[in-house]
Design a protein around this motif. Structure first.
Motif, mmCIF file in Angstrom:
data_model
loop_
_atom_site.group_PDB
_atom_site.id
_atom_site.type_symbol
_atom_site.label_atom_id
_atom_site.label_comp_id
_atom_site.label_asym_id
_atom_site.label_seq_id
_atom_site.Cartn_x
_atom_site.Cartn_y
_atom_site.Cartn_z
ATOM 1 N N PHE A 243 46.353 44.908 36.298
ATOM 2 C CA PHE A 243 45.491 44.548 37.419
ATOM 3 C C PHE A 243 44.042 44.430 36.958
ATOM 4 C CE2 PHE A 243 49.010 47.092 39.034
ATOM 5 C CZ PHE A 243 49.546 46.252 39.988
ATOM 6 N N ALA A 244 43.289 43.597 37.663
ATOM 7 C CA ALA A 244 41.834 43.549 37.544
ATOM 8 C C ALA A 244 41.243 44.163 38.809
ATOM 9 C CB ALA A 244 41.353 42.114 37.371
ATOM 10 N N TRP A 245 40.226 45.028 38.641
ATOM 11 C CA TRP A 245 39.644 45.769 39.766
ATOM 12 C C TRP A 245 38.236 45.256 40.080
ATOM 13 C CZ3 TRP A 245 42.054 49.578 42.622
ATOM 14 C CH2 TRP A 245 43.273 50.058 42.121
ATOM 15 N N TYR A 246 37.912 45.273 41.376
ATOM 16 C CA TYR A 246 36.590 44.828 41.830
ATOM 17 C C TYR A 246 36.151 45.662 43.027
ATOM 18 C CZ TYR A 246 37.900 40.706 39.133
ATOM 19 O OH TYR A 246 38.303 39.871 38.136
ATOM 20 N N THR A 247 34.835 45.699 43.269
ATOM 21 C CA THR A 247 34.283 46.222 44.520
ATOM 22 C C THR A 247 33.319 45.186 45.082
ATOM 23 O OG1 THR A 247 32.470 47.340 43.374
ATOM 24 C CG2 THR A 247 34.464 48.635 43.813
ATOM 25 N N THR A 248 33.304 45.050 46.412
ATOM 26 C CA THR A 248 32.406 44.119 47.096
ATOM 27 C C THR A 248 31.944 44.745 48.414
ATOM 28 O OG1 THR A 248 33.546 42.192 46.180
ATOM 29 C CG2 THR A 248 32.169 41.820 48.105
ATOM 30 N N PRO A 249 30.605 44.876 48.655
ATOM 31 C CA PRO A 249 29.530 44.480 47.747
ATOM 32 C C PRO A 249 29.356 45.485 46.618
ATOM 33 C CG PRO A 249 28.600 45.490 49.700
ATOM 34 C CD PRO A 249 30.078 45.399 49.941
ATOM 35 N N GLY B 42 41.870 40.981 34.982
ATOM 36 C CA GLY B 42 40.666 40.169 34.904
ATOM 37 C C GLY B 42 39.806 40.549 33.716
ATOM 38 N N SER B 43 38.501 40.312 33.822
ATOM 39 C CA SER B 43 37.587 40.569 32.717
ATOM 40 C C SER B 43 37.260 42.050 32.637
ATOM 41 C CB SER B 43 36.325 39.738 32.928
ATOM 42 O OG SER B 43 35.661 40.200 34.085
ATOM 43 N N SER B 44 36.430 42.402 31.700
ATOM 44 C CA SER B 44 36.142 43.820 31.437
ATOM 45 C C SER B 44 34.843 44.278 32.063
ATOM 46 C CB SER B 44 36.095 44.058 29.927
ATOM 47 O OG SER B 44 35.095 43.238 29.327
ATOM 48 N N SER B 45 34.435 43.638 33.151
ATOM 49 C CA SER B 45 33.183 44.047 33.790
ATOM 50 C C SER B 45 33.411 45.261 34.654
ATOM 51 C CB SER B 45 32.641 42.892 34.635
ATOM 52 O OG SER B 45 33.515 42.650 35.700
ATOM 53 N N SER B 46 32.338 45.851 35.174
ATOM 54 C CA SER B 46 32.443 46.980 36.085
ATOM 55 C C SER B 46 31.663 46.653 37.331
ATOM 56 C CB SER B 46 31.895 48.245 35.419
ATOM 57 O OG SER B 46 30.514 48.088 35.135
ATOM 58 N N GLY B 47 31.841 47.522 38.340
ATOM 59 C CA GLY B 47 31.068 47.351 39.564
ATOM 60 C C GLY B 47 31.646 46.269 40.428
ATOM 61 N N GLY B 48 30.844 45.265 40.812
ATOM 62 C CA GLY B 48 31.187 44.354 41.877
ATOM 63 C C GLY B 48 32.005 43.170 41.496
ATOM 64 N N GLY B 49 32.270 42.850 40.240
ATOM 65 C CA GLY B 49 33.064 41.670 39.954
ATOM 66 C C GLY B 49 33.119 41.375 38.485
ATOM 67 N N ALA B 50 33.857 40.296 38.134
ATOM 68 C CA ALA B 50 34.046 39.943 36.736
ATOM 69 C C ALA B 50 32.766 39.354 36.159
ATOM 70 C CB ALA B 50 35.177 38.939 36.600
ATOM 71 N N SER B 51 32.489 39.687 34.885
ATOM 72 C CA SER B 51 31.299 39.146 34.245
ATOM 73 C C SER B 51 31.519 37.693 33.879
ATOM 74 C CB SER B 51 30.985 39.959 32.987
ATOM 75 O OG SER B 51 32.040 39.821 32.049
ATOM 76 N N GLY B 52 30.442 36.933 33.735
ATOM 77 C CA GLY B 52 30.530 35.547 33.303
ATOM 78 C C GLY B 52 30.844 34.575 34.411
ATOM 79 N N GLU B 53 31.027 35.055 35.653
ATOM 80 C CA GLU B 53 31.324 34.147 36.755
ATOM 81 C C GLU B 53 30.034 33.851 37.496
ATOM 82 O OE1 GLU B 53 35.804 35.792 37.653
ATOM 83 O OE2 GLU B 53 34.553 35.002 39.226
ATOM 84 N N LEU B 54 29.470 32.681 37.258
ATOM 85 C CA LEU B 54 28.204 32.299 37.874
ATOM 86 C C LEU B 54 28.477 31.507 39.139
ATOM 87 C CD1 LEU B 54 26.354 31.185 34.643
ATOM 88 C CD2 LEU B 54 26.320 33.427 35.730
ATOM 89 N N TYR B 55 27.656 31.693 40.130
ATOM 90 C CA TYR B 55 27.821 30.991 41.405
ATOM 91 C C TYR B 55 26.502 30.274 41.718
ATOM 92 C CZ TYR B 55 31.886 33.924 41.644
ATOM 93 O OH TYR B 55 33.065 34.551 41.361
ATOM 94 N N GLU B 56 26.320 29.131 41.088
ATOM 95 C CA GLU B 56 25.097 28.377 41.276
ATOM 96 C C GLU B 56 25.391 26.901 41.048
ATOM 97 O OE1 GLU B 56 22.569 30.203 38.457
ATOM 98 O OE2 GLU B 56 23.424 29.201 36.739
ATOM 99 N N ASN B 57 24.368 26.083 41.172
ATOM 100 C CA ASN B 57 24.467 24.630 40.947
ATOM 101 C C ASN B 57 25.348 23.946 41.974
ATOM 102 O OD1 ASN B 57 22.875 24.967 38.662
ATOM 103 N ND2 ASN B 57 24.660 25.325 37.355
#
Length: 744
Positions: free
Chosen positions: A474-480, A700-715
């Motif tokens: 599993f990949a884990w996330y928290t939001t916000p 998923g990726s190896s980020s912590s906290g609110g979401g996966a690293s490297g996922e940009l939401y722009e442009n």
């Protein structure tokens, strides 16, 4: 910082579902949820155009795409619920919703449950009473699933009529034969007729709308009188009747039937079948037949099934009239026929067109008979077990990833029976285990800053069997984000450490399946309660990132002030969960509970005294929730009223208010203590939930906290301010400008 009227841009990663295994030239498609429009846009990415718009439920938030077909077993809600009513009944009809197959319906009728099809008659409601129905669709796959909601109706049956006397029957007609008279009539218009009371030659009968007097005798009279009957209450007959007196047809002078005609035959290997027709004239009631000198009584067909291959069948047929003592026709028709010789070969052809379809744990086979010698059935070996069957065979016990090895021989039952010289065979593997949903435990949890808790994810398949933890990650996330940190982002167990007061959702993802689709798990983090001394009219206390400061003109006042920073202040008031005053758009962030002792309460009534309440917020919480900082305000809970926004002079107990967005600080000066809440309005699309991949073997990726690293939401220029994301299985991205086409 997020400023009002900022241009907000998001990069959406789209899952592309390719149908190449089915049609090699089929283009991929993108599926876009439109939160505010309650529909999904289907985009042909080869032409960058919207090809279809599909209406869905309220505020679509994401898309689940099933690999390989039906993976969801929740049927659609029934539609077009309609009713018709009578004096003491209500009848309901509805039709199946579109989408997942509906196998039946679960119905509550005045709180009693029933299983039914698409109609339901409540025949016991009683005149003038109410009939309350709710209908859920049912899909029988696995353990079965009901639709998420129902259609319902509450209908009053027609009141009992004040007049229950039925109308007189009409259109009394008759037909006659040699020794019988048949009467028919129709119901009069008006009060309902439930049946009829009839006198036939002074004898009483209860009947429907027809009456046959079969024993009147040739030439005799049949006298009928008919009253209508209504069964309401003690019952009522019509005020008058209709009547008739009819003479049956006289006995015929000639009862000899005509000779049968059109004698024909058809033959098989060891049988002969005969057919003929009645001659014209006097009625034929039956036939007397001799078959190879043996007599039979029959109708207009006769099968000689025992003649034997190549033998002769000799038939003679007389017509019979049963009037009086009965009479046969003066002559007959006859025929002598030889059955077909026995076939020299009874070996059936090999079956053809063996095909298979597979599901989660099953393989279904179909085939057709070969051409030539008749095939009576099939002998089948399934994984070395033999069975006799017809032209289909379903193996439901193969299990996930199991193999179904089938061989099919044709069988001809002639004589001792023969199998085909060869067989058709196939060896097919059922699909592997497919993850259907994820459960996360603990359930929703409340904790203090610096505390830690473990959360566990468990995967289940379509029949709700648990999947071996060794076969799934599993990949884990928290939001916000910003409320706490995760010690890891993969694995079935993760540890959450609380950092700041607030409320965040924790969820686990594998491929395209997320636990928050099944059940949302919320973590609420509070700061410890802190008390400060007030001396000479001033004092303060700090809890977490929030501070309360007493400032009185009367410097002789001493006492205490207490503050507790709250992660979910809506649940900390006397009216738990009350959002009155916040509006539907406001998003609570956190809050504080402030109390002072009685001496300070009294001093706050003097001019110039106040309590300064300052709340520092976490920037990542604001960003993830899409809140414009210029909309951040502090609200005070007033019992019986709800939440009141605090602005200088409005209400009167708010002396001043302000914000410092450079320091992430919102404050008010008030003249009484209470529970306070910091809330803002999302004016841009919030950061979406990280889009899961379709790889079921890793998280998923190896980020912590609110979401996966490297996922940009722009442009992405986006006119709507709703969540705009879907699941993905490729690294194709698109820029959306709602005034023009999509640009890859």
């Amino acid at each position: 910082m997020i400023q009002q009227n900022k241009a907000i841009k998001l990069l959406i990663l789209i899952f592309i579902l390719s149908f190449a295994p089915i049609v090699a030239s089929a283009a991929p498609f993108a599926y876009i949820t439109n939160f505010g429009s309650n529909n999904v846009s289907v985009i042909d990415t080869s032409t960058n155009t919207v090809t279809a718009t599909v209406t869905v439920g309220t505020n679509p938030f994401g898309i689940f795409i099933s690999p390989g077909g039906a993976s969801e077993t929740t049927p659609p809600v029934p539609t077009s619920l309609q009713n018709s009513t009578g004096n003491d009944w209500v009848n309901y009809t509805w039709i199946e919703g579109t989408g997942i197959v509906t196998d039946g319906y679960n119905v509550t009728m005045n709180n009693d449950w029933y299983n039914t099809t698409e109609t339901f008659l409540n025949s016991t409601v009683g005149a003038g009473n109410w009939s309350n129905i709710a209908v859920w669709a049912w899909n029988a796959t696995g353990d079965g699933n009901m639709s998420t909601t129902s259609v319902s109706d509450n209908v009053q049956a027609s009141t009992a009529p004040t007049d229950t006397t039925p109308t007189v029957p009409t259109d009394l007609l008759n037909t006659t034969g040699n020794d019988w008279v048949n009467f028919t009539w129709i119901e009069g218009t008006g009060i309902v007729t439930d049946g009829y009371n009839v006198t036939m030659n002074d004898a009483w009968y209860n009947t429907t709308d027809a009456f046959l007097n079969s024993n009147v005798g040739a030439g005799n009279w049949s006298k009928i009188t008919v009253w209508a009957w209504n069964a309401t209450g003690d019952g009522n007959m019509s005020a008058t009747n209709v009547s008739d007196n009819v003479q049956a047809t006289a006995a015929p002078t000639d009862t000899i039937p005509p000779v049968p005609t059109d004698l024909h035959n058809s033959t098989g290997n060891d049988w002969v079948n005969y057919t003929w027709m009645a001659g014209s004239g006097v009625e034929t009631d039956g036939y007397n037949v001799t078959m190879n000198d043996t007599w039979y009584n029959t109708t207009n067909t006769f099968l000689n099934s025992t003649v034997g291959a190549g033998n002769w069948s000799n038939i003679t047929v007389w017509a019979w009239n049963a009037t009086g003592d009965g009479n046969m026709s003066v002559a007959n028709v006859s025929d002598t026929v030889q059955a077909q010789a026995a076939p020299t070969d009874t070996t059936p052809p090999v079956p053809t067109s063996l095909q298979s379809t597979t599901g989660n744990y099953w393989v279904n086979y179909t085939w057709t008979a070969g051409t030539g010698i008749v095939t009576d059935s099939y002998n089948v070996s399934m994984n070395d077990t033999w069975a006799n069957t017809t032209n289909t065979y379903l193996n439901v016990s193969v299990g996930p990833s199991g193999w179904a090895n089938i061989s099919v021989w044709a069988w001809n039952a002639t004589g001792d029976g023969n199998m085909s010289a060869a067989n058709v065979s196939d060896n097919v593997q059922a699909p592997a285990i497919i993850l259907h949903h994820i459960n996360v435990t603990l359930d929703s949890w409340t904790m203090n800053i610096n505390e830690s808790k473990n959360f566990n994810a468990t995967g289940f398949d379509y029949i709700n069997d648990q999947i071996d933890p060794l076969n799934i990650t599993f990949a884990w996330y928290t939001t916000p984000s910003g409320v706490g940190t995760l010690n890891a982002t993969t694995g079935s167990v993760v540890n959450f450490t609380a950092l700041n007061a607030g409320r965040t959702e924790i969820y686990a993802i594998n491929g395209s399946v997320s636990s928050n689709v099944t059940y949302k798990v919320w973590i609420t983090v509070n700061a410890p309660t802190e008390t400060g001394d007030v001396a000479n009219g001033t004092g303060n206390a700090t809890s977490g990132n929030s501070t309360a400061i007493v400032n009185l003109n009367n410097e002789s006042v001493n006492g205490t002030i207490t503050i507790k920073e709250l992660g979910h202040p809506l649940n900390e008031t006397e009216d738990i969960g009350n959002r009155t005053g916040l509006g539907t758009d406001s998003e609570p962030i956190k809050g504080v509970n402030v109390t002072v002792n009685e001496s300070i309460v009294a001093a706050l009534n003097d001019p110039g005294g106040y309590v300064h309440i300052g709340i520092i917020y976490n920037q990542s919480q604001i960003d993830d929730l899409g809140i414009d900082e210029d909309t951040l305000f502090i609200y005070k809970f007033v019992n019986g009223t709800g939440w009141v926004k605090l602005l200088q002079g409005n209400p009167s107990y708010c002396i001043a208010n302000g914000r410092d967005i450079d320091e992430n600080y919102i404050w008010v000066n008030v003249t009484n203590a209470s529970t306070f809440l910091l809330a803002g309005t999302p004016t841009v699309a919030p950061t979406p939930t990280p889009a899961p991949t379709r790889d079921r073997s890793s998280g998923g990726s190896s980020s912590s906290g609110g979401g996966a690293s490297g996922e940009l939401y722009e442009n992405i220029a986006c006119s709507e301010t709703d969540r705009q994301y879907v699941n993905q299985n490729s690294d194709i991205s698109y820029s959306f400008d709602l005034d023009s086409n999509i640009v890859q």
